[in-house]
Write a protein that holds these residues in place. Structure first.
Motif, short mmCIF file in Angstrom:
data_model
loop_
_atom_site.label_atom_id
_atom_site.label_comp_id
_atom_site.label_asym_id
_atom_site.label_seq_id
_atom_site.Cartn_x
_atom_site.Cartn_y
_atom_site.Cartn_z
N SER A 113 4.77 -10.66 -6.01
CA SER A 113 5.77 -10.00 -5.19
C SER A 113 6.64 -11.28 -4.53
CB SER A 113 5.28 -9.04 -4.25
OG SER A 113 6.42 -8.54 -3.39
N THR A 168 3.90 -5.14 -0.61
CA THR A 168 4.06 -4.12 0.49
C THR A 168 3.68 -2.55 -0.05
OG1 THR A 168 6.29 -3.37 -0.13
CG2 THR A 168 6.00 -5.29 1.44
N ARG A 169 3.51 -1.60 0.97
CA ARG A 169 3.10 -0.43 0.59
C ARG A 169 4.38 0.20 -0.43
NH1 ARG A 169 2.01 3.71 5.38
NH2 ARG A 169 0.61 2.04 5.78
N GLU A 170 5.55 0.10 -0.23
CA GLU A 170 6.39 0.62 -0.92
C GLU A 170 6.43 0.01 -2.49
OE1 GLU A 170 7.75 1.07 3.48
OE2 GLU A 170 7.03 -0.77 2.16
N GLU A 171 6.37 -1.32 -2.39
CA GLU A 171 6.10 -2.08 -3.72
C GLU A 171 5.04 -1.30 -4.56
OE1 GLU A 171 8.19 -6.34 -2.27
OE2 GLU A 171 6.05 -6.02 -2.43
N LEU A 172 3.92 -1.18 -3.84
CA LEU A 172 2.85 -0.71 -4.60
C LEU A 172 3.02 0.59 -5.07
CD1 LEU A 172 -0.15 -2.11 -2.59
CD2 LEU A 172 0.65 -2.83 -5.03
N SER A 173 3.82 1.32 -4.23
CA SER A 173 4.13 2.94 -4.77
C SER A 173 4.85 2.92 -5.77
CB SER A 173 4.74 3.33 -3.36
OG SER A 173 5.30 4.94 -3.74
N TYR A 174 5.98 1.89 -5.92
CA TYR A 174 6.85 2.01 -7.15
C TYR A 174 5.83 1.58 -8.40
CZ TYR A 174 9.39 -0.35 -10.77
OH TYR A 174 9.98 -0.86 -11.97
N TRP A 175 4.97 0.67 -8.41
CA TRP A 175 4.14 0.51 -9.57
C TRP A 175 3.29 1.54 -9.93
CZ3 TRP A 175 5.35 -3.07 -12.81
CH2 TRP A 175 6.01 -4.23 -12.36
N MET A 176 2.81 2.35 -8.97
CA MET A 176 1.62 3.45 -9.08
C MET A 176 2.42 4.46 -9.76
SD MET A 176 -1.09 2.41 -8.39
CE MET A 176 -1.94 4.46 -8.83
N ARG A 177 3.93 4.56 -9.86
CA ARG A 177 4.62 5.63 -10.66
C ARG A 177 4.04 5.38 -12.04
NH1 ARG A 177 10.68 4.50 -8.63
NH2 ARG A 177 10.47 4.27 -6.62
N GLY A 203 -1.89 -0.33 -10.65
CA GLY A 203 -2.32 -0.73 -9.45
C GLY A 203 -2.39 -1.99 -9.23
#
Length: 309
Positions: free
Chosen positions: A170, A146-155, A159
């Protein structure tokens, strides 16, 4: 409201029932092989039927193997959904731990439909088979990141390409058995996402925002080395770090890295020796907390190993 409707209401219109009893991974609306027979083509899927207001399974190759979640649960339990319908409902309520009172009316009154002794006997047989030969039984259901999960990894600069390269999945649900032989099931959510590191028959579940962060399933790997398969044949520097996320982050930034099961794991001498022949420098890159510093000093004596904090 009927018991059937109550179950549908409490299980996302039957989707959670499919997830619980399905022995293979699936994603709604995407084809997979039917586990009820030797299916050679992925022509089966789970979809939401707007007319019935519930999830159903449809097999385009064999219509006889299509139906709702109650039919599927009965098939997996070896029951006849028509003759044993109340027993099927009882098993679903028991297995998914639903807060539903299951009763059946007779002329003489109301009787609870539940064979506890038989359930216990069945559970004991299941638990024995779940942990045989050193393999811990598990079932997982994945979904697209999801967008939220990818946002977590991008911290951490990680990618989607890096996640795919290292076989990171996931999950929407994970089911396994505890050390005491009790079956459990965990669902992911926006506040508590769940990811899976896959290494052959072995899986390591990572829940970064949960109190219980790591779970395991499958056949134990003798020497767990995450990132080993992604290493080049030769190189200058290779980092040995404390966890899978560190490996992913280093790789995303152009570095070679692996990790073992934890910072406190003993580094296998044969693997270290092999890596020292492929890379000019092996560098320990553990956390700077007390455990990381202590283990860095302890491990620094390995052959061809430089130490870094």
């Amino acid at each position: 409201m009927s018991i059937k409707d109550e179950i549908l209401e409490k299980t996302d219109r039957g989707l959670e029932v499919f997830c619980f009893y399905m022995p293979v991974d699936f994603v709604p609306k995407k084809n997979f092989r039917n586990p009820l027979y030797d299916d050679t083509r992925a022509s089966c899927n789970i979809y939401f039927d707007a007319r019935c207001q519930c999830y159903r399974m449809k097999d385009f190759g064999n219509e006889a193997y299509s139906g709702d979640c109650f039919w599927f649960a009965a098939a997996m339990l070896g029951l006849d959904v028509r003759k044993d319908f109340m027993k099927v409902l009882s098993r679903i309520i028991h297995d998914l731990q639903l807060n539903i009172a299951l009763t059946q009316k007779h002329e003489g009154g109301v009787t609870l439909v539940r064979d506890v002794s038989r359930e216990n006997e069945t559970r004991q047989k299941e638990r024995a088979s779940m942990t045989e030969e050193g393999r811990k039984w598990f079932s997982k259901v994945g979904h697209p990141f999801t967008r939220e999960e990818l946002s977590y990894w991008m911290r951490y600069g990680i990618g989607l390409n890096t996640l795919r390269k290292f076989n990171v999945e996931s999950l929407s649900s994970f089911e396994s058995v505890s050390g005491q032989g009790k079956r459990y099931r965990i669902l992911s959510s926006i506040s508590e996402p769940m990811f899976c590191y896959v290494m052959g028959d072995f899986v390591k579940i990572y829940r970064p925002l949960s109190k219980l962060r790591f779970l395991y399933g499958g056949r134990k790997v003798k020497d767990y080395v995450f990132g080993f398969e992604q290493l080049p044949n030769k190189g200058d520097i290779m980092f040995i770090t404390g966890g899978e996320k560190d490996v992913l982050s280093l790789s995303a930034h152009g570095f070679n890295a692996v990790c073992f099961n934890s910072e406190t794991a003993q580094l296998p001498g044969s693997i270290i020796e092999g890596l020292s022949l492929r890379f000019r420098h092996l560098i320990l890159l553990y956390d700077t907390d007390e455990t990381g510093l202590r283990e860095s000093q302890r491990q620094a004596g390995c052959p061809s190993m430089a130490w870094s904090d």
